[in-house]
Design a protein around this motif. Structure first.
Motif, PDB file in Angstrom:
ATOM      1  N   LEU A 165       0.256  -3.224  -7.366  1.00 17.14           N
ATOM      2  CA  LEU A 165      -0.496  -1.959  -7.421  1.00 17.14           C
ATOM      3  C   LEU A 165      -1.570  -1.881  -6.335  1.00 17.14           C
ATOM      4  CD1 LEU A 165      -1.155  -1.612 -11.253  1.00 17.14           C
ATOM      5  CD2 LEU A 165       0.572  -0.450  -9.916  1.00 17.14           C
ATOM      6  N   GLY A 166      -1.789  -2.995  -5.652  1.00 17.81           N
ATOM      7  CA  GLY A 166      -2.814  -3.009  -4.604  1.00 17.81           C
ATOM      8  C   GLY A 166      -4.210  -3.213  -5.154  1.00 17.81           C
ATOM      9  N   LEU A 167      -4.319  -3.600  -6.426  1.00 15.66           N
ATOM     10  CA  LEU A 167      -5.644  -3.793  -7.029  1.00 15.66           C
ATOM     11  C   LEU A 167      -6.162  -5.214  -6.798  1.00 15.66           C
ATOM     12  CD1 LEU A 167      -5.179  -1.874 -10.407  1.00 15.66           C
ATOM     13  CD2 LEU A 167      -6.208  -1.069  -8.306  1.00 15.66           C
ATOM     14  N   LEU A 168      -5.245  -6.159  -6.582  1.00 11.13           N
ATOM     15  CA  LEU A 168      -5.640  -7.529  -6.233  1.00 11.13           C
ATOM     16  C   LEU A 168      -5.186  -7.812  -4.801  1.00 11.13           C
ATOM     17  CD1 LEU A 168      -4.674  -9.576  -9.441  1.00 11.13           C
ATOM     18  CD2 LEU A 168      -6.890  -8.613  -8.833  1.00 11.13           C
ATOM     19  N   PHE A 196       2.987   3.458 -13.253  1.00 14.30           N
ATOM     20  CA  PHE A 196       2.535   2.195 -13.849  1.00 14.30           C
ATOM     21  C   PHE A 196       2.056   2.393 -15.280  1.00 14.30           C
ATOM     22  CE2 PHE A 196      -1.167  -0.661 -14.690  1.00 14.30           C
ATOM     23  CZ  PHE A 196      -0.447  -1.851 -14.800  1.00 14.30           C
ATOM     24  N   ARG A 219       1.875   4.147  -3.336  1.00 13.20           N
ATOM     25  CA  ARG A 219       1.473   4.451  -4.717  1.00 13.20           C
ATOM     26  C   ARG A 219       1.919   5.842  -5.166  1.00 13.20           C
ATOM     27  NH1 ARG A 219      -4.342   3.435  -5.000  1.00 13.20           N
ATOM     28  NH2 ARG A 219      -4.223   3.126  -2.763  1.00 13.20           N
ATOM     29  N   LEU A 224      -0.543  -6.488 -10.740  1.00 18.38           N
ATOM     30  CA  LEU A 224      -1.780  -5.902 -10.176  1.00 18.38           C
ATOM     31  C   LEU A 224      -1.794  -6.016  -8.640  1.00 18.38           C
ATOM     32  CD1 LEU A 224      -4.499  -7.054 -12.761  1.00 18.38           C
ATOM     33  CD2 LEU A 224      -3.523  -4.781 -12.499  1.00 18.38           C
ATOM     34  N   LEU A 279       5.076   5.295  -7.080  1.00 14.25           N
ATOM     35  CA  LEU A 279       5.017   4.257  -8.113  1.00 14.25           C
ATOM     36  C   LEU A 279       4.431   4.812  -9.417  1.00 14.25           C
ATOM     37  CD1 LEU A 279       3.717   0.717  -7.382  1.00 14.25           C
ATOM     38  CD2 LEU A 279       2.672   1.974  -9.223  1.00 14.25           C
TER      39      LEU A 279
END
Lengths: 246, 268
Positions: free
Chosen positions: A57-60, A85, A80, A54, A83
């Motif tokens: 993915l840049g979500l955290l 996922f 992204r 995560l 990428l």
């Protein structure tokens, strides 16, 4: 352009509560994946695998460290765009039809209508969903949803594929299909980061393995070197066995 | 920004799944009852020779229909705006979406546009009915009527934007309550405090008043077709609409900035 698809340097992530120091999920993790290489991230539940993915993915937001995808910061649009996922369970919009959903994700990735029309049918065929392409996702079985998730991850022909336990809910045929697709993508030059508990899958498709235990790397080596004279499962039990948090 | 429209379309589809048909059917039922009563009253008034009274009923019906839908859609916009993001984060469908080259600003803008588009699309139903009724009964549509429509649409835009923005950083309940009750109450409180003899309270009241959206001086739709009323201050109404749109835009920009820094998926 760099050949390093993914570079994680000193990634540290702590989940903070209202009081106390929180939980250290990932501790100073560093790894690199080159184009055309498949790296497995293995470890017991709570080892920090999903947190790492995560963060990629840049979500955290990591507490410390840096993540770059083809030289770009992980949270950037440029990173992204390259990428793909798939999560452990493909969470999506159940009210949409399969082909319609693919178009939705494709458009978000900047694909043109022509490219979508060319790409979607063979991809759905590849994952065994050609006949269900007009059905709504809420009518799909768990395995079909996961196959659709794999198709959306591959849709825009990503250069880095991040798969978080992609074979969850799949039957042996589905697992074989995922392994074959991953191998095909690898031959195409796609870098693959695979998180999995199924070590036979890891042995089958990955070049290198990183074992995590309580957020720390306990082993990082080539799969062939780790499995010399023993199975990956034996190595796993020896290094991280009995440390499951979940 | 093209990606925001893609998210908006998906949001509209998602809202369509929420069985709003029952909401629309309930409003239709109330409208049908009103229409039946109005037609009976017109017939009776004409039979009794009360021509002037009978001629005043169609404009009343039009404004009643529009006001009922307007109030209901205003509340619906608040509800949708407050829940549209939490529904997606709870189902975790937001993860594969945000894993695409889509900025959080675009995602949030798409959600707000979807909510506003749903409200405006539903508002087309009573508007169509009202325009048909106006043509059928020969009712003159005043300047107040058209400005009233603009006021309604502006309210959906401001309400949708504000609730989506607040729901991106708070819980749906807090976002909905803040938009519906806390902000209007804070405005009222601020306005009251500005007249306080203590300069500190007065200053606090002024700050509070400035931090809340403006109050519309007159809800135009209620009396839009009442020719006996003096025309309200249209310029002031237009200014308030602009001010509230600006307020919603600033709140949205701030919420988008916070949302862009928010962690997603850490609960699993």
């Amino acid at each position: 352009m760099t050949d390093v698809a993914l570079r994680v340097t000193g990634l540290t992530k702590r989940y903070r509560g209202w009081f106390g120091r929180g939980v250290l999920a990932v501790d100073d993790l560093s790894l690199e994946i080159e184009a055309g290489e498949a790296l497995a991230l293995v470890g017991p539940n709570g080892a920090g695998k999903t947190t790492t993915l995560l963060s990629i993915l840049g979500l955290l937001r990591p507490e410390r460290g840096e993540i770059r995808i083809f030289g770009e910061p992980a949270a950037s649009r440029a990173a992204r765009a390259r990428l793909g996922f798939l999560s452990e369970i493909f969470y999506t919009y159940p009210y949409r039809r399969a082909d319609d959903l693919m178009r939705f994700y494709g458009r978000l990735s900047g694909m043109t209508e022509v490219a979508l029309a060319e790409r979607i049918p063979p991809l759905l065929e590849r994952v065994g969903l050609a006949e269900s392409s007009r059905r709504r996702v809420k009518r799909f079985s768990k395995g079909m949803v996961q196959r659709l998730g794999l198709a959306q991850a591959l849709l825009h022909q990503p250069d880095l594929l991040v798969l978080d336990e992609p074979t969850t809910g799949l039957d042996p045929e589905g697992r074989r299909m995922v392994a074959d697709v991953v191998s095909e993508e690898q031959r195409r030059g796609t870098a693959i980061l695979l998180s999995s508990h199924i070590l036979t899958d890891v042995e089958r498709v990955c070049d290198r393995v990183v074992m995590l235990r309580r957020g720390k790397v306990v082993l990082a080596d080539r799969v062939a070197a780790v499995t010399a004279g023993r199975s990956l499962e034996d190595a796993y039990m020896e290094l991280v066995g009995g440390s499951s948090d979940g | 920004m093209a990606r925001a429209w893609i998210v908006a379309k998906n949001t509209l589809l998602e809202i369509g799944q929420r069985r709003l048909i029952y909401f629309v059917a309930a409003l239709f039922f109330v409208n049908a009852v009103s229409l039946y009563r109005m037609l009976s009253n017109v017939e009776q008034a004409e039979l009794a020779g009360e021509v002037e009274f009978a001629s005043g009923l169609p404009p009343d019906l039009i404004t009643n229909v529009l006001t009922l839908w307007d109030t209901s859609l205003w509340l619906l916009t608040c509800f949708l705006g407050a829940t549209v993001i939490s529904a997606e984060t709870k189902s975790r469908a937001v993860i594969p979406t945000l894993a695409r080259p889509l900025t959080r600003h675009e995602f949030l803008a798409g959600k707000a546009i979807g909510v506003i588009a749903a409200a405006v699309a539903l508002f087309v139903i009573p508007l169509g009915l009202s325009l048909f009724a106006a043509w059928w009964f020969g009712v003159d549509l005043t300047r107040g009527f058209w400005l009233g429509l603009a006021q309604a649409v502006t309210a959906y835009i401001a309400m949708g934007t504000m609730t989506v923005a607040l729901a991106a950083v708070w819980s749906p309940m807090a976002a909905g309550m803040t938009t519906l009750f806390v902000l209007p109450m804070a405005r009222w409180l601020g306005e009251s405090m500005t007249g306080a003899p203590n300069p500190v309270w007065a200053a606090l009241g002024y700050v509070l008043y400035c931090l809340t959206p403006a109050e519309t001086p007159h809800t135009l739709m209620v009396s839009a077709l009442d020719s006996s009323l003096i025309e309200p201050a249209y310029g002031l109404v237009a200014l308030v609409m602009l001010e509230n749109l600006g307020y919603a835009a600033v709140l949205f920009a701030f919420a988008a900035w916070v949302f862009a820094r928010r962690e997603i998926g850490s609960d699993g």
